[in-house]
Design an enzyme around this catalytic site. Structure first.
Site, short mmCIF file in Angstrom:
data_model
loop_
_atom_site.label_atom_id
_atom_site.label_comp_id
_atom_site.label_asym_id
_atom_site.label_seq_id
_atom_site.Cartn_x
_atom_site.Cartn_y
_atom_site.Cartn_z
N ASN A 1 -6.40 7.26 5.02
CA ASN A 1 -7.39 8.28 4.45
C ASN A 1 -7.37 9.98 4.25
O ASN A 1 -8.24 10.92 4.42
CB ASN A 1 -8.29 7.76 5.40
CG ASN A 1 -8.44 6.16 5.46
OD1 ASN A 1 -8.23 5.71 4.51
ND2 ASN A 1 -9.38 5.83 5.99
N HIS B 1 0.96 -1.14 -0.28
CA HIS B 1 0.05 0.14 -0.30
C HIS B 1 0.91 1.12 -0.24
O HIS B 1 0.37 2.25 0.04
CB HIS B 1 -0.75 0.22 1.09
CG HIS B 1 -2.43 0.54 0.96
ND1 HIS B 1 -2.44 1.19 -0.52
CD2 HIS B 1 -3.51 0.99 1.90
CE1 HIS B 1 -4.37 1.20 0.06
NE2 HIS B 1 -4.26 1.96 1.07
N ASN C 1 -9.12 5.30 -1.32
CA ASN C 1 -9.01 5.74 0.31
C ASN C 1 -8.36 7.39 -0.05
O ASN C 1 -8.10 7.80 0.22
CB ASN C 1 -9.11 5.24 1.10
CG ASN C 1 -9.90 4.03 1.92
OD1 ASN C 1 -11.19 3.82 1.44
ND2 ASN C 1 -9.79 2.60 2.56
N TYR D 1 -1.80 9.04 6.78
CA TYR D 1 -1.90 8.43 7.32
C TYR D 1 -2.90 7.69 5.58
O TYR D 1 -3.54 9.08 5.48
CB TYR D 1 -3.31 7.51 8.15
CG TYR D 1 -2.62 6.89 9.09
CD1 TYR D 1 -1.84 5.37 8.98
CD2 TYR D 1 -2.03 7.47 10.71
CE1 TYR D 1 -0.70 4.65 10.19
CE2 TYR D 1 -1.00 6.83 11.70
CZ TYR D 1 -0.19 5.68 11.51
OH TYR D 1 0.38 5.30 12.15
#
Length: 206
Positions: free
Chosen positions: A85, A48, A137, A83
């Site tokens: 999001n 990710h 996201n 992060y």
């Protein structure tokens, strides 16, 4: 991929009567390359965070200064420190900082580099501004804070796990690349990324 036209939102416009030859000579294209990834050592080399890893590798290969954001000529590299999001908040702050610094005639072009489940590992794809966030996201956050039409994307394939279970997918994207995958990233994938970034920069300048 040749890019013939830049989206209107990326071009700072001025009334024709106000633009003279000196203004045109001063016009500059400022590129901001933003690598997405989660913060902390636990996520280093995780699937990710491939966008963040790729931008970091590019900085090393091009001898960028070691401080972040790192700038060389009219290209600024940024690694996400939030992060996934919340990725858009940082990009919006950077955007505001640059808008205050540059001439109204300058154009600021944003490129977000990110992992992509829909592409197999080894695939790299340039996406024009707009389009779906495809469930990512980090991209969703960037679109919310900067606008859907405001940035290019370079998607780096990580492939999908066999399971479609949400928890399994989450575990998969947070897992780390093995040694063979890292060799592929450091050679073939990095080469493809550099080629796409170079083509995009040339298109922006023309």
């Amino acid at each position: 991929m040749a890019i013939k036209h830049l989206p209107k939102i990326l071009i700072a416009r001025k009334n024709k009567a106000e633009v003279n030859h000196c203004d045109l000579k001063r016009r500059v294209s400022i590129k901001i390359i933003y690598g997405l990834g989660n913060p902390g050592s636990a996520f280093v080399k995780s699937r990710h965070s491939l966008g963040k890893l790729m931008v970091s590798m590019y900085a090393d290969s091009m001898a960028f200064p070691k401080n972040w954001p790192s700038t060389k000529e009219n290209l600024t590299l940024v690694l996400s420190t939030s992060y996934m999001n919340d990725s858009g908040k940082q990009l919006k702050k950077i955007s505001n900082d640059f808008v205050r610094k540059v001439s109204p005639l300058d154009k600021i072009v944003y490129v977000v580099v990110h992992d992509e489940l829909e592409l197999d590992l080894g695939k790299v794809k340039l996406r024009l501004p707009g389009g779906s966030h495809r469930g990512h996201n980090g991209i969703r956050s960037c679109q919310e804070f900067l606008g859907k039409e405001s940035f290019y994307r370079i998607g780096l394939g990580i492939g999908r796990c066999e399971s479609r279970n949400r928890e399994d997918v989450s575990d998969y994207v947070l897992s780390k690349f093995n040694s063979n995958e890292m060799k592929l990233i450091e050679t073939d994938i990095f080469h493809k990324f550099c080629n796409i970034l170079q083509q995009l920069q040339l298109s922006i300048e023309t």
